[in-house]
Design an enzyme around this catalytic site. Sequence first.
Site, PDB file in Angstrom:
ATOM      1  N   HIS A   1       2.049   6.390   2.836  1.00 16.57           N
ATOM      2  CA  HIS A   1       0.671   6.715   3.559  1.00 16.57           C
ATOM      3  C   HIS A   1       0.935   7.396   2.888  1.00 16.57           C
ATOM      4  CE1 HIS A   1      -1.280   7.320   7.388  1.00 16.57           C
ATOM      5  NE2 HIS A   1      -1.107   9.052   6.909  1.00 16.57           N
ATOM      6  N   GLU A   2       1.098   8.505   2.309  1.00 12.74           N
ATOM      7  CA  GLU A   2       0.117   9.073   2.055  1.00 12.74           C
ATOM      8  C   GLU A   2      -0.084   8.646   0.378  1.00 12.74           C
ATOM      9  OE1 GLU A   2      -0.590  11.847   2.967  1.00 12.74           O
ATOM     10  OE2 GLU A   2       0.827  11.553   4.516  1.00 12.74           O
TER      11      GLU A   2
ATOM     12  N   HIS B   1      -3.714   7.402   0.881  1.00 11.95           N
ATOM     13  CA  HIS B   1      -5.182   8.075   0.627  1.00 11.95           C
ATOM     14  C   HIS B   1      -5.318   8.765  -0.380  1.00 11.95           C
ATOM     15  CE1 HIS B   1      -4.957   8.712   4.879  1.00 11.95           C
ATOM     16  NE2 HIS B   1      -4.133   9.564   5.166  1.00 11.95           N
TER      17      HIS B   1
END
Length: 456
Positions: free
Chosen positions: A21-22, A25
């Site tokens: 997920h990170e 980003h």
Amino acid sequence: MTFLQTVIAFLAALAVLVVVHELGHYWVARWCGVKVLRFSVGMGKIVWSRRFGPDQTEWAISMLPLGGYVKMLDAREQDVSTLPPAELKREFTSQSVWKRIAIVAAGPLANFLLAIAVFAGLYSYGVPEPATRIRAMPESSAAYQAGLRGGELITAVNGETVRAWSDLRWKLTQLALEKAPARLDVQRPNPASPGSTFVDTVTVRLDGLVTEDLEGDFLAKLGLDLARPKPVLGKIMPDGPAMQAGLREGDLIHKVGDITVTDGLAFVELIRASSGKPLQITGVHANGQPFDITVTPESYSKGEQTIGRIKAEVPLAPEMITTSDAPVAAVAKAVTKTWDTSVLTLKMLGKMLIGEVSWKNITGPITIADYAGQTARIGIISYLTFIAFISISLGVMNLLPIPVLDGGLLLYYSLELLTGRALPERVGEIAQRAGVGILMTLMAVAVFNDIVRLMS
């Protein structure tokens, strides 16, 4: 050891999901020219960190393992007044609204891509699953009233092909939420031509299901269950009731008392329910000779329950198939699975809000950890499937329009696109507080549900 396995499986799954997920980003932020100051797995106090790359980004592991974050150069959080113009250009809030949307949306998108990759790999590799052959059902069930009798192989639901039991359950779950009827294509034995089959179509009504049914094994409520092998005895244990009565390996059971035994599971259920009671068992030995024997199951305590057993193995494994797809078909199937799961998750959330589905379905970290441990003990395929589904849930939840989540930020930026100006800072602060309150409430409900499940 089981507890340790559960903790390790949970932390490993969580680490994969958070990192993916990170990284979504992080990569899109770098692609958009935004400077990333820190990449943290975990929240709270940093327990380990190192700096790498041209920007000397701090890669950190923090104390609380629930979550993670990417810290970018942001004028709302750091003093940027002394930075040179080249650095100011890399500040997050100075980017176009489309770039900010891309950076925020990249995290949930990465979770969906992880699920697609996992599903595609499993579909391409081949997953052994129970076939869609069904066992005999009660006459009062919806399946029996639709014309099913047991032994049929379900090949399609509303025109869509199903090959494995999980496919059948998935299709029926979607229809059950809509209370729509299920049109099943079934393959039956052809009485006019022994050894051959024909395809028939029956319609099973699902509107008789209530909300509580969907929270459990609703297929059993409909009368649909996996077909089991014939009641043929396997290994006979020495000095047990079966051996003492004269039962032998390979015996085919026909009746217990006046009850016709349809499969191995039915025979086991009758034995378990007859602790200390003499049972008249009729059948045929492996050599073709019929028998009529009285067996008294011995009592055996299992927890707080007393059951009967005769110390004889009875094969119960259902018919299995291994489904595999070509790489392109596997990816297409994985995309469809991820989309359908996301839509179903949103539907469930919507029905919770209007009271059609119980809030007991919300699970927290305790239940997720338990499932992680269970699937890891079953095998790598089950564990990877678990990770894929949790990754989808994480992606969907992060896209909800709740302040402090990615979805809340996307809502802000969408409003900025529509109005031509950023959301006032005071409104954003109020929304942030409201968002934290909503998340804390949801977490409290989830943990409460987890504790109730453990106690029950």
